[in-house]
Write an enzyme that holds these catalytic residues in place. Sequence first.
Site, PDB file in Angstrom:
ATOM      1  N   ALA A 193       0.680  -1.267   0.051  1.00 56.22           N
ATOM      2  CA  ALA A 193       0.160   0.056  -0.141  1.00 56.22           C
ATOM      3  C   ALA A 193       0.793   1.389  -0.250  1.00 56.22           C
ATOM      4  O   ALA A 193       0.586   2.038  -0.914  1.00 56.22           O
ATOM      5  CB  ALA A 193      -1.075   0.105   0.995  1.00 56.22           C
TER       6      ALA A 193
ATOM      7  N   ARG B   3      -5.843  -0.769  -9.118  1.00 59.41           N
ATOM      8  CA  ARG B   3      -6.366  -1.467  -7.819  1.00 59.41           C
ATOM      9  C   ARG B   3      -7.035  -0.727  -7.068  1.00 59.41           C
ATOM     10  O   ARG B   3      -6.762   0.585  -6.800  1.00 59.41           O
ATOM     11  CB  ARG B   3      -4.624  -1.829  -7.307  1.00 59.41           C
TER      12      ARG B   3
ATOM     13  N   GLN C 245       3.976 -13.338  -1.792  1.00 54.26           N
ATOM     14  CA  GLN C 245       4.637 -12.411  -1.360  1.00 54.26           C
ATOM     15  C   GLN C 245       5.456 -12.536  -0.136  1.00 54.26           C
ATOM     16  O   GLN C 245       6.585 -11.901   0.003  1.00 54.26           O
ATOM     17  CB  GLN C 245       3.526 -11.022  -1.141  1.00 54.26           C
TER      18      GLN C 245
ATOM     19  N   ASP D  98      -4.050  -2.380   3.928  1.00 51.57           N
ATOM     20  CA  ASP D  98      -4.297  -1.612   2.731  1.00 51.57           C
ATOM     21  C   ASP D  98      -5.202  -0.605   3.029  1.00 51.57           C
ATOM     22  O   ASP D  98      -5.039   0.555   2.341  1.00 51.57           O
ATOM     23  CB  ASP D  98      -4.676  -2.601   1.689  1.00 51.57           C
TER      24      ASP D  98
ATOM     25  N   ASN E 225      -6.169  -6.385   4.548  1.00 49.31           N
ATOM     26  CA  ASN E 225      -5.069  -6.726   4.324  1.00 49.31           C
ATOM     27  C   ASN E 225      -4.944  -7.922   3.257  1.00 49.31           C
ATOM     28  O   ASN E 225      -6.087  -8.394   3.243  1.00 49.31           O
ATOM     29  CB  ASN E 225      -4.234  -6.781   5.529  1.00 49.31           C
ATOM     30  N   LYS E 226      -3.887  -8.265   2.915  1.00 47.12           N
ATOM     31  CA  LYS E 226      -3.986  -9.510   1.890  1.00 47.12           C
ATOM     32  C   LYS E 226      -4.633 -10.743   2.253  1.00 47.12           C
ATOM     33  O   LYS E 226      -4.783 -11.040   3.431  1.00 47.12           O
ATOM     34  CB  LYS E 226      -2.442  -9.939   1.944  1.00 47.12           C
TER      35      LYS E 226
END
Length: 363
Positions: free
Chosen positions: A53, A102, A209, A250, A260-261
Amino acid sequence: MQYLETDHVRLNDSKDKVRILNQASLPNRTEFLDLSDEKEMWEAIYKLQVRGAPCIGIFAGYAMAVLARQIIEEPSEGTKEEQSALFLQKLHEKKEYLNSSRPTAVNLSWALERMEQKAKELVTRDFSNIADLLCAEAERIHEEDIAMCRSIAEYGLTLVKDGDGILTHCNAGPLATSRYGTALGPILLGRERGMQFHVFSDETRPLLQGARLTSYELQKAGVDVTLICDNMAGMVMKKGYVQACFVGCDRVAANGDTANKIGTSVVAVLADYYKVPFYVLGPCSTIDLTCKSGSDIEIELRKPEEIKEMFYEEPMALPEVKCFNPAFDVTDHTLITAIVTDRGICYPPFTESLQQAVDKWRL
Ligand code: MRU
């Protein structure tokens, strides 16, 4: 960053391109990309060549500065007022285009908006120098992020002690930000001060990631890191290997619900069950008080190929099999022990503590 000599997102020397470390090719290849075309910039964000982010926000600042210079250099006719209006209109179109790459991380729209506001202010004040002044604004966004990460690292370090086990999900290190990172900031700062943590890095399906970036960054920084598959997090917690979970964010809603992810909320549920404190770390620029709760946060949906094909030699599912591939999930605020910002550690009730942090930031 000890493994890189320069910032991994920056302007080139002539300030007409944004130079990024291509994160999609890590850990196997360290390659830089020079981007000047808006389509390439959009794709760099979408394809996660630049990601995380705060890092997307830094990139967006530089991208707007480069695109503004291109608009200024295009031949243009009319009065000064007409030229300024046309400049702002074209810049606005480019901003909207980049913003469509995004949706979940608020830092993208935040940085784009900040650059557009700056441009509006400058057209009446110093139009002839606007390209250089917008570069300076983008550099300020970057410098502020460096300071915010450092501050988050200091606050976060007060929550753990030497020798602790820490579990993290996705990548919220230097690559996702600048210098220290957010969730990895306390770990890297502690390492610099002679402390050692035992970090468990979830590989973070589907784009890995955690495997590709977090274990890479921590290993290079001399941190004791162990890579695990996402479905092993419960076991390492049950065994007592983990004293804290540190994750990035994020977008944080006003009530503390945090995007978040994908998979972060699973870690939070496990941490709650095993009584491990669960900390979210992020700068105030990631707090979005216009979102009352997590249900106001738009979650990015990505292509099925990322689940079925990417990183495999052959497809791992039949072509006709349906996939659901959300890139992020929302962790309910009731599962979060504290949110560590650059303006202090926010504890429940988050509606009050986050507002206070944001007020301090805006001062
Ligand atoms: O899809 P990505 O790699 O951009 O997702 C990144 C994350 O979810 C990070 O945890 C988050 O952006 C915080 S980065 C400091």
